[in-house]
Design a protein around this motif. Structure first.
Motif, mmCIF file in Angstrom:
data_model
loop_
_atom_site.group_PDB
_atom_site.id
_atom_site.type_symbol
_atom_site.label_atom_id
_atom_site.label_comp_id
_atom_site.label_asym_id
_atom_site.label_seq_id
_atom_site.Cartn_x
_atom_site.Cartn_y
_atom_site.Cartn_z
ATOM 1 N N THR A 151 0.823 -1.212 0.000
ATOM 2 C CA THR A 151 0.000 0.000 0.000
ATOM 3 C C THR A 151 0.853 1.257 0.000
ATOM 4 O O THR A 151 0.609 2.199 -0.770
ATOM 5 N N VAL A 152 1.870 1.276 0.852
ATOM 6 C CA VAL A 152 2.762 2.440 0.930
ATOM 7 C C VAL A 152 3.427 2.696 -0.415
ATOM 8 O O VAL A 152 3.528 3.841 -0.873
ATOM 9 N N ASN A 153 3.863 1.628 -1.070
ATOM 10 C CA ASN A 153 4.535 1.794 -2.358
ATOM 11 C C ASN A 153 3.568 2.201 -3.461
ATOM 12 O O ASN A 153 3.935 2.968 -4.359
ATOM 13 N N LEU A 154 2.340 1.704 -3.392
ATOM 14 C CA LEU A 154 1.338 2.129 -4.371
ATOM 15 C C LEU A 154 1.062 3.620 -4.243
ATOM 16 O O LEU A 154 1.037 4.355 -5.239
ATOM 17 N N TYR A 155 0.861 4.066 -3.007
ATOM 18 C CA TYR A 155 0.604 5.486 -2.791
ATOM 19 C C TYR A 155 1.835 6.327 -3.131
ATOM 20 O O TYR A 155 1.710 7.448 -3.627
ATOM 21 N N HIS A 156 3.014 5.777 -2.863
ATOM 22 C CA HIS A 156 4.251 6.483 -3.206
ATOM 23 C C HIS A 156 4.361 6.644 -4.722
ATOM 24 O O HIS A 156 4.721 7.716 -5.225
ATOM 25 N N PHE A 157 4.025 5.578 -5.440
ATOM 26 C CA PHE A 157 4.065 5.615 -6.906
ATOM 27 C C PHE A 157 3.025 6.590 -7.455
ATOM 28 O O PHE A 157 3.314 7.380 -8.366
ATOM 29 N N VAL A 158 1.822 6.544 -6.883
ATOM 30 C CA VAL A 158 0.759 7.456 -7.318
ATOM 31 C C VAL A 158 1.154 8.904 -7.043
ATOM 32 O O VAL A 158 0.898 9.801 -7.858
ATOM 33 N N ARG A 159 1.797 9.135 -5.898
ATOM 34 C CA ARG A 159 2.223 10.498 -5.558
ATOM 35 C C ARG A 159 3.269 11.005 -6.546
ATOM 36 O O ARG A 159 3.247 12.173 -6.956
ATOM 37 N N ILE A 160 4.182 10.120 -6.951
ATOM 38 C CA ILE A 160 5.195 10.503 -7.942
ATOM 39 C C ILE A 160 4.530 10.870 -9.265
ATOM 40 O O ILE A 160 4.883 11.873 -9.905
ATOM 41 N N LEU A 161 3.560 10.050 -9.674
ATOM 42 C CA LEU A 161 2.827 10.353 -10.910
ATOM 43 C C LEU A 161 2.066 11.666 -10.781
ATOM 44 O O LEU A 161 2.015 12.466 -11.725
ATOM 45 N N ASP A 162 1.479 11.874 -9.604
ATOM 46 C CA ASP A 162 0.711 13.099 -9.380
ATOM 47 C C ASP A 162 1.605 14.332 -9.481
ATOM 48 O O ASP A 162 1.197 15.367 -10.019
ATOM 49 N N GLU A 163 2.822 14.215 -8.972
ATOM 50 C CA GLU A 163 3.758 15.344 -9.027
ATOM 51 C C GLU A 163 4.198 15.657 -10.453
ATOM 52 O O GLU A 163 4.663 16.764 -10.734
ATOM 53 N N LYS A 164 4.052 14.676 -11.343
ATOM 54 C CA LYS A 164 4.449 14.880 -12.739
ATOM 55 C C LYS A 164 3.331 15.475 -13.591
ATOM 56 O O LYS A 164 3.533 15.755 -14.770
ATOM 57 N N ILE A 165 2.162 15.647 -12.994
ATOM 58 C CA ILE A 165 1.056 16.255 -13.735
ATOM 59 C C ILE A 165 1.383 17.727 -13.992
ATOM 60 O O ILE A 165 1.687 18.483 -13.068
ATOM 61 N N GLU A 166 1.325 18.125 -15.232
ATOM 62 C CA GLU A 166 1.665 19.497 -15.607
ATOM 63 C C GLU A 166 0.957 19.872 -16.901
ATOM 64 O O GLU A 166 0.373 19.020 -17.582
#
Length: 282
Positions: free
Chosen positions: A42-57
């Motif tokens: 779960t932590v890694n899924l949310y970590h991965f999603v957060r990384i993707l979210d930060e790349k939204i531009e």
């Protein structure tokens, strides 16, 4: 004094019913390991999603005669935008050439650089949703020198939907695992209580209170949860070591996982033993 006697009795109970305790400890450890493994995923899924979210531009493509400095200033003034990065057409072509190392000949069909200059626009976290992206994109399109913007609105919506699904699935699985751990400890303590039923009745007859009677069994639940947490953490670390060989990077905060496994084990041990005792001592 009562606590010391109770703890001593708890140790005696564990040693007397060693095989039952070890079997229950193994089941508890596996249950807590599954909980830790679930937490790690779960932590890694949310970590991965957060990384993707930060790349939204937002990417704004510019006309050849656009006033870049003026555009950067105007876009930076829009609420919700944190950074505006300029990429010239030459830089864009160079980046594309690096990405197409094995297929550079594809670009030889163009006599001139086909890529326009652009601005990469980064946003605050609360503005990384399709509605806000659309609103900001529309504002940017009104500026002189901007001919097109892209922001992947559908991808953003899908990312948010995936996050919601992960959250719902996590909560459901978390409840199941927690109840499983508590149930295992509850069953262990219950069997121990039944094995000492006669002894407990005698203690009641001589005036021992419920709290005094409960101390050994609560202690057993705490020990079972504590040791189970340690074993679960060791198994999680071993799993992490194996997983690292298959994945480039795994986010695993060891200190928090160790503390969480110990605390969860103790808490579940107290809850499980309390439920068993409440049923017997009523």
């Amino acid at each position: 004094m009562a606590l010391r006697i109770g703890v001593r009795e708890g140790i005696r109970t564990i040693t007397r019913n060693g095989s039952l305790f070890i079997l229950s400890l193994l089941v508890t450890s596996i249950s807590l390991f599954l909980l830790s493994l679930f937490a790690l995923v779960t932590v890694n899924l949310y970590h991965f999603v957060r990384i993707l979210d930060e790349k939204i531009e937002i990417i704004a493509f510019l006309d050849a005669k656009a006033d870049v400095e003026a555009l950067q200033t105007n876009i930076q003034s829009i609420h919700g935008i944190t950074e505006v990065i300029y990429t010239s057409s030459e830089q864009a072509l160079q980046t594309l050439q690096e990405e197409l190392k094995e297929s550079k000949e594809v670009l030889t069909v163009f006599e001139e650089n086909p890529l326009p200059a652009s601005l990469r626009i980064k946003l605050d976290a609360e503005y990384r949703n399709s509605q806000k992206l659309r609103e900001i994109s529309d504002k940017i399109l009104l500026l002189t020198g901007v001919k097109e913007t892209i922001y992947g609105g559908e991808i953003v919506d899908q990312l948010k939907s995936i996050t919601r699904l992960i959250t719902i699935f996590d909560l459901g699985l978390l409840v199941i695992i927690i109840f499983s751990v508590i149930f295992v400890i509850f069953q262990t303590i219950k069997l121990t209580i039944f094995a000492r039923a006669t002894e407990i009745e005698i203690m009641k007859l001589v005036g021992a209170g419920n709290s005094f009677i409960a101390i050994p069994f609560t202690f057993e639940g705490v020990v079972q949860g504590f040791l189970g947490g340690i074993i679960a953490f060791i198994l999680t670390v071993a799993t992490d070591r194996i997983a690292v060989s298959f994945f480039d990077r795994i986010f695993f905060p060891h200190q928090w996982f160790f503390l969480g496994a110990i605390v969860a084990g103790i808490v579940f041990g107290v809850i499980g033993s309390s439920i068993a005792l409440r049923r017997f001592l009523q």
